[in-house]
Design a protein around this motif. Structure first.
Motif, PDB file in Angstrom:
ATOM      1  N   ILE A 182       0.836  -1.205   0.000  1.00 52.10           N
ATOM      2  CA  ILE A 182       0.000   0.000   0.000  1.00 52.10           C
ATOM      3  C   ILE A 182       0.875   1.260   0.000  1.00 52.10           C
ATOM      4  O   ILE A 182       0.531   2.257  -0.635  1.00 52.10           O
ATOM      5  CB  ILE A 182      -0.968  -0.031   1.209  1.00 52.10           C
ATOM      6  N   TRP A 183       2.015   1.172   0.660  1.00 47.56           N
ATOM      7  CA  TRP A 183       2.920   2.327   0.699  1.00 47.56           C
ATOM      8  C   TRP A 183       3.552   2.625  -0.665  1.00 47.56           C
ATOM      9  O   TRP A 183       4.104   3.704  -0.867  1.00 47.56           O
ATOM     10  CB  TRP A 183       4.023   2.120   1.759  1.00 47.56           C
ATOM     11  N   LYS A 184       3.487   1.639  -1.558  1.00 49.06           N
ATOM     12  CA  LYS A 184       4.044   1.871  -2.908  1.00 49.06           C
ATOM     13  C   LYS A 184       3.020   2.509  -3.838  1.00 49.06           C
ATOM     14  O   LYS A 184       3.358   2.973  -4.922  1.00 49.06           O
ATOM     15  CB  LYS A 184       4.496   0.526  -3.517  1.00 49.06           C
ATOM     16  N   GLN A 185       1.757   2.492  -3.435  1.00 47.08           N
ATOM     17  CA  GLN A 185       0.695   3.020  -4.305  1.00 47.08           C
ATOM     18  C   GLN A 185       0.597   4.544  -4.199  1.00 47.08           C
ATOM     19  O   GLN A 185       1.122   5.157  -3.281  1.00 47.08           O
ATOM     20  CB  GLN A 185      -0.653   2.401  -3.914  1.00 47.08           C
ATOM     21  N   ASP A 186      -0.124   5.112  -5.153  1.00 47.24           N
ATOM     22  CA  ASP A 186      -0.442   6.537  -5.084  1.00 47.24           C
ATOM     23  C   ASP A 186      -1.380   6.770  -3.897  1.00 47.24           C
ATOM     24  O   ASP A 186      -2.395   6.071  -3.740  1.00 47.24           O
ATOM     25  CB  ASP A 186      -1.113   6.963  -6.398  1.00 47.24           C
ATOM     26  N   GLY A 187      -1.052   7.748  -3.081  1.00 43.19           N
ATOM     27  CA  GLY A 187      -1.830   7.991  -1.869  1.00 43.19           C
ATOM     28  C   GLY A 187      -3.303   8.272  -2.132  1.00 43.19           C
ATOM     29  O   GLY A 187      -4.176   7.803  -1.388  1.00 43.19           O
ATOM     30  N   HIS A 188      -3.600   9.018  -3.181  1.00 41.21           N
ATOM     31  CA  HIS A 188      -5.006   9.331  -3.477  1.00 41.21           C
ATOM     32  C   HIS A 188      -5.791   8.061  -3.822  1.00 41.21           C
ATOM     33  O   HIS A 188      -6.954   7.923  -3.447  1.00 41.21           O
ATOM     34  CB  HIS A 188      -5.088  10.331  -4.638  1.00 41.21           C
ATOM     35  N   GLU A 189      -5.119   7.135  -4.500  1.00 38.59           N
ATOM     36  CA  GLU A 189      -5.785   5.856  -4.819  1.00 38.59           C
ATOM     37  C   GLU A 189      -6.016   5.037  -3.550  1.00 38.59           C
ATOM     38  O   GLU A 189      -7.036   4.355  -3.412  1.00 38.59           O
ATOM     39  CB  GLU A 189      -4.950   5.065  -5.819  1.00 38.59           C
ATOM     40  N   VAL A 190      -5.067   5.108  -2.635  1.00 41.22           N
ATOM     41  CA  VAL A 190      -5.245   4.402  -1.360  1.00 41.22           C
ATOM     42  C   VAL A 190      -6.472   4.953  -0.637  1.00 41.22           C
ATOM     43  O   VAL A 190      -7.324   4.194  -0.158  1.00 41.22           O
ATOM     44  CB  VAL A 190      -3.988   4.548  -0.458  1.00 41.22           C
ATOM     45  N   LEU A 191      -6.606   6.269  -0.609  1.00 38.85           N
ATOM     46  CA  LEU A 191      -7.752   6.883   0.072  1.00 38.85           C
ATOM     47  C   LEU A 191      -9.070   6.528  -0.617  1.00 38.85           C
ATOM     48  O   LEU A 191     -10.079   6.283   0.061  1.00 38.85           O
ATOM     49  CB  LEU A 191      -7.584   8.405   0.138  1.00 38.85           C
TER      50      LEU A 191
END
Lengths: 273, 273
Positions: free
Chosen positions: A253-262
């Motif tokens: 999850i830390w490798k993903q784009d933060g906005h996509e995580v949200l």
């Protein structure tokens, strides 16, 4: 039980987006209409307390918690003094940020004597309470999963956390219920009920099968085996209707784009929490 | 507490030398003067029950346990039938090998309902007891560390294991105390005392800091943080004076020469256990 509407009560625990700095996390929450954030002290330190405080205030975000104080068991007087100073700073930060609670991760078993670690934890909290009370900062004792007993926290059950918290006024000291840490406990529902009026935070994530890593292997809600709805219901029946933090330590999850995580977090939140 | 003399009461749990087949493990124990062995069923299966039985008998080894029966929670009637048959075979193997106990690893939480898994476990044991009793095989309920609740065993505390075992005659059903699984439990010493007369096995290893892997990250005694001597004392005060199994899942140890593993194990045993 009422289904959670969109981002109602939702809080981003900042560790979920470890890839973001504090400014990015605050902006991300604002953009995604997430009303609360939980701040980690290593992130606060990067830009300073004043700037951190200004950012969350300007964005209109509530601060559900500051992570973390605690870490009481130590093996020297010097370390004990340093630990106390650090906890006082944590209280100051929680006060300045107008946080609902300062989360206590109590510290690990040391020297092959877990009973002694627990004693140092009880004493550490006892010493801290008057200072927190003066600042109007509530202390939330968070039991961690037993697999963290040797590295992070010798308080591993809600039973233990309740027993300590009950020594104090419920307006000063309470407990944090994090599903990842407590879902396995045969005594869970009894202890949640016992914590009525003392629950200061509710954290969600999921237990993955298999779990890829002890520390960084937590899952997004819905990807694991935890009975999330049943636990939320119990926590609400125990009177807690405050923010619900999504706290996920996960390298993928830390490798993903933060906005996509949200975006995924919001979707899973109303569906699974 | 009496220091353990050399290999007194020592048992090699075969998983510690996963690199060896059953013949090698038996020969290794004989050569190292280790009086007991605990056999794993996947190792028995490789050479057959008859040959396994002959090997341990000819070597004059005691069989401290057979690992393992259990795995009761299932999600179909067909799986339940297969599980029952498999448990009957496990009883037969324990009988044929004249093992002190058949270890039950009870099975994981499934379908986001850990309470239901626990119910299936209680029912599974209930169904098995008469068959084990007929064969004169004792069943040992082993609580596993809570980090295995989702993959191996929803019985995660000695409290739970005791509660189930107490439904039966102590000559039929008891508990296994494995330090790795229970060392973190704030209720440990109370529950060991409660298990007086019902402890059917005592397993040792150590908790490494950091722990390299959930499953294969156990340590050799003395390399970790578990208060081994204090736990052995409690187990002995609860009346258990039988074999002490060294059970270590560790990939690094599995890469070593088995004889060297046994030599280190013996050294650590008298020093740290």
């Amino acid at each position: 039980m009422k289904k959670l509407q969109s981002t109602e009560r939702l809080s981003l625990n900042q560790i979920t987006t470890e890839q973001w700095n504090l400014r990015e996390a605050v902006e991300g929450c604002a953009k995604a209409d997430i009303p609360y954030i939980s701040l980690w002290r290593h992130k606060i330190e990067e830009i300073g307390l004043k700037e951190s405080s200004k950012l969350v205030r300007d964005a209109g975000l509530g601060v559900s918690s500051v992570c973390r104080g605690g870490m009481f068991p130590v093996d020297s007087a010097a370390a004990k003094a340093r630990n106390f100073e650090d906890n006082l700073r944590a209280i100051e930060e929680a006060y300045e940020l107008n946080a609902d609670v300062l989360v206590l991760v109590c510290g690990a078993a040391v020297n092959r004597d877990i009973g002694d670690a627990r004693k140092m934890i009880r004493e550490g909290i006892e010493r801290l309470v008057p200072y927190a009370k003066d600042a109007g900062v509530k202390l939330g004792i968070e039991p961690l999963h037993p697999m963290f007993a040797a590295e992070r926290c010798a308080i591993v059950t809600l039973d233990e956390a309740n027993t300590i918290a009950e020594q104090y006024d419920s307006s000063d000291v309470g407990v944090i219920v994090d599903v990842y840490h407590v879902w396995w406990d045969p005594d869970l529902y009894k202890q949640i009920k016992r914590a009525t009026g003392r629950i200061l935070g509710y954290h969600v994530s999921d237990w993955l099968v298999p779990t890829p890593d002890l520390v960084k292997g937590r899952g997004m809600m819905g990807d694991g085996v935890i009975e999330l709805k049943k636990i939320r219901q119990a926590v609400e029946e125990a009177g807690y209707m405050g923010p619900i933090e999504v706290e996920i330590f996960n390298e993928e999850i830390w490798k993903q784009d933060g906005h996509e995580v949200l975006a995924q977090m919001k979707e899973r939140y109303s569906e699974h929490v």
